[in-house]
Design an enzyme around this catalytic site. Structure first.
Site, PDB file in Angstrom:
ATOM      1  N   GLU A 225      12.484  33.782  24.026  1.00  0.00           N
ATOM      2  CA  GLU A 225      13.634  35.551  24.813  1.00  0.00           C
ATOM      3  C   GLU A 225      12.614  36.402  25.158  1.00  0.00           C
ATOM      4  O   GLU A 225      12.611  36.938  25.645  1.00  0.00           O
ATOM      5  CB  GLU A 225      15.140  35.623  23.702  1.00  0.00           C
ATOM      6  CG  GLU A 225      14.461  36.397  21.949  1.00  0.00           C
ATOM      7  CD  GLU A 225      15.432  36.758  21.010  1.00  0.00           C
ATOM      8  OE1 GLU A 225      16.356  36.902  22.000  1.00  0.00           O
ATOM      9  OE2 GLU A 225      14.795  37.644  20.294  1.00  0.00           O
TER      10      GLU A 225
ATOM     11  N   ASP B 123      12.793  35.993  13.194  1.00  0.00           N
ATOM     12  CA  ASP B 123      11.646  36.044  13.964  1.00  0.00           C
ATOM     13  C   ASP B 123      10.388  35.673  13.484  1.00  0.00           C
ATOM     14  O   ASP B 123       8.931  35.205  14.070  1.00  0.00           O
ATOM     15  CB  ASP B 123      11.574  37.357  14.291  1.00  0.00           C
ATOM     16  CG  ASP B 123      12.721  38.066  14.989  1.00  0.00           C
ATOM     17  OD1 ASP B 123      13.489  36.351  15.630  1.00  0.00           O
ATOM     18  OD2 ASP B 123      13.475  39.148  14.736  1.00  0.00           O
TER      19      ASP B 123
ATOM     20  N   MET C 292      15.238  32.324  20.165  1.00  0.00           N
ATOM     21  CA  MET C 292      15.159  33.776  19.618  1.00  0.00           C
ATOM     22  C   MET C 292      13.863  34.162  18.927  1.00  0.00           C
ATOM     23  O   MET C 292      12.632  33.120  19.184  1.00  0.00           O
ATOM     24  CB  MET C 292      16.622  34.124  18.323  1.00  0.00           C
ATOM     25  CG  MET C 292      17.254  34.678  18.918  1.00  0.00           C
ATOM     26  SD  MET C 292      18.406  35.310  17.557  1.00  0.00           S
ATOM     27  CE  MET C 292      19.913  36.441  18.729  1.00  0.00           C
ATOM     28  N   GLY C 293      13.945  35.511  18.830  1.00  0.00           N
ATOM     29  CA  GLY C 293      12.389  35.487  18.114  1.00  0.00           C
ATOM     30  C   GLY C 293      12.184  37.302  18.865  1.00  0.00           C
ATOM     31  O   GLY C 293      10.718  37.299  18.342  1.00  0.00           O
TER      32      GLY C 293
HETATM   33  O1  F6P Z   1      15.430  40.240  14.644  1.00  0.00           O
HETATM   34  C1  F6P Z   1      15.982  38.712  14.074  1.00  0.00           C
HETATM   35  C2  F6P Z   1      16.996  38.654  15.869  1.00  0.00           C
HETATM   36  O2  F6P Z   1      17.836  37.573  16.134  1.00  0.00           O
HETATM   37  C3  F6P Z   1      15.963  38.360  17.466  1.00  0.00           C
HETATM   38  O3  F6P Z   1      15.046  37.155  17.403  1.00  0.00           O
HETATM   39  C4  F6P Z   1      16.933  38.842  18.615  1.00  0.00           C
HETATM   40  O4  F6P Z   1      16.134  39.851  19.216  1.00  0.00           O
HETATM   41  C5  F6P Z   1      18.165  39.992  17.949  1.00  0.00           C
HETATM   42  O5  F6P Z   1      17.978  39.956  16.742  1.00  0.00           O
HETATM   43  C6  F6P Z   1      19.881  40.270  18.008  1.00  0.00           C
HETATM   44  O6  F6P Z   1      19.769  41.113  18.027  1.00  0.00           O
HETATM   45  P1  F6P Z   1      21.443  41.784  17.421  1.00  0.00           P
HETATM   46  O7  F6P Z   1      22.067  40.855  16.945  1.00  0.00           O
HETATM   47  O8  F6P Z   1      21.315  42.881  17.808  1.00  0.00           O
HETATM   48  O9  F6P Z   1      22.034  41.200  19.420  1.00  0.00           O
END
Ligand code: F6P
Length: 357
Positions: free
Chosen positions: A231, A136, A178-179
């Site tokens: 997202e 992120d 993502m982010g």
């Molecule tokens: O923090 C990294 C990240 O990939 C974010 O970009 C995303 O919102 C989140 O983690 C997803 O989390 P998880 O792997 O718990 O679904």
């Protein structure tokens, strides 16, 4: 002799192994004797005393390997001081395991949540050095986190692929990037792949402006439009809601994520056929890109230097093209956002990219 405990916590990313290798190789190349204890699955390993003593061979051949050889987990900071289901005091348990192993220092690799807990352990008297990981790039105190550039590569490759099919079919395509709550990844992947519209959380959008940008492209002869949507993107309307109200809206929404809502609205306003692609966790997977291999190795090496010098309580970060040590208390609990006034945003706008604002 230095006895080091190491753990990777939170969502994984590329170059975690490269960073750990950087720490260990540097320690082992020094005159100091070193023992490395790897705690498994993040803070969970430190809480429950689940660790492995690691040898130099454990760090061989991992520079290019994605994921983490130690495993990771999410151990939310907001419940870290609550007892676990068996009444165990988690903070006390972490301290106990640190002292039982007679450690000189913990090397903690993680993002935002991880740094809050790392800072808590520092306040509790443990020696801690941290390394900034996350796709992120939202960690305060460093211009760059490792994992970010690799994720930019993957998201960019995804949008590149979408470009060709969108052009063939004359469709509007949304790629959801993502982010978490910030737009670094979307902004960079969007610009790298020539996205026409970029929606990020820091610049709330007006869906009518988004539709207008699509229609203007059509008027100018373009048969397709590509949107890179974070997202965490949010409309101007929703940005006015309280956190609680917005969370309620998301919970009750019929759409699996923001991109699907944007797609439905665009379809309604423009009559265009809209498709959504979500690369999701692929953005965190696979081998680190060359930039991240070098960057993570450098950070790891500098972290080892701090430990050898007995300097604790710092994150090793990157500021103005220099590797720097940043006090943990300055990092913990803060996010690094994209400023809507940043020159990269202005340049993107000058290039004709719409942010829907
Ligand atoms: O923090 C990294 C990240 O990939 C974010 O970009 C995303 O919102 C989140 O983690 C997803 O989390 P998880 O792997 O718990 O679904």
């Amino acid at each position: 002799m230095k006895r080091i405990g190491m753990l990777t916590s939170g969502g994984d990313c590329q170059a975690l192994n490269a960073a750990m290798r950087g720490v260990v190789k540097t320690m082992m190349n020094s005159d100091e004797q070193v023992e490395i204890y790897g705690f498994l699955e993040g803070y969970r390993g430190l809480i429950y005393g689940n660790y492995r003593m690691l040898k130099s061979s454990d760090f061989s051949g991992i520079l290019t390997k994605g994921g983490t050889i130690l495993g990771s987990s999410r151990t939310p900071f907001k419940t870290i001081t609550d007892p676990d289901e068996n009444g165990l005091d988690k903070v006390k348990a972490m301290k106990q395991n640190y002292y039982n192993l007679n450690l000189d220092c913990l090397v903690i690799l993680g993002g935002n949540g991880t740094h809050k807990t790392a800072n808590l352990l520092r306040k509790e008297g443990l020696n801690v050095v941290t390394l900034p990981k996350t796709i992120d790039n939202d960690l305060y105190g460093t211009d760059m986190t490792f994992g970010f550039q690799s994720a930019v590569d993957i998201a960019t490759a995804c949008i590149d692929c979408i470009h060709t099919t969108a052009a063939s079919h004359g469709r509007v395509f949304i790629v959801e990037v993502m982010g978490h709550k910030v737009g670094w990844l979307t902004l960079n992947a969007g610009m790298a792949s020539g996205a026409d519209i970029i929606l990020i959380p820091e610049i709330p959008y007006d869906i009518k402006k988004v539709a207008e940008a699509i229609e203007n492209r059509k008027k100018n002869g373009s048969r397709f439009t590509i949107l890179a949507v974070a997202e965490g993107a949010i409309s101007k309307e929703d940005a006015k809601l309280s956190k609680k109200e917005y969370q309620k809206k998301l919970k009750e929404s019929k759409y699996p994520s923001i991109s699907y809502e944007v797609a439905a609205q665009i379809q309604e306003l423009t009559g265009e056929e809209v498709r959504v692609t979500v690369p999701g966790h692929t953005q965190r997977g696979g081998s680190p890109c060359p930039y991240d291999r070098v960057f993570a190795s450098r950070l790891g090496s500098e972290a080892a230097k701090l430990i050898l010098d007995g300097e604790y309580g710092f994150m090793v970060g990157y500021k103005n093209r220099e590797i720097v040590k940043v006090p943990l208390e300055e990092v913990a609990g803060k996010l690094k956002y994209v400023s809507p006034d940043a020159s990269i945003v202005k340049e993107a706008k000058m290039l004709g990219i719409s942010f829907g604002d």
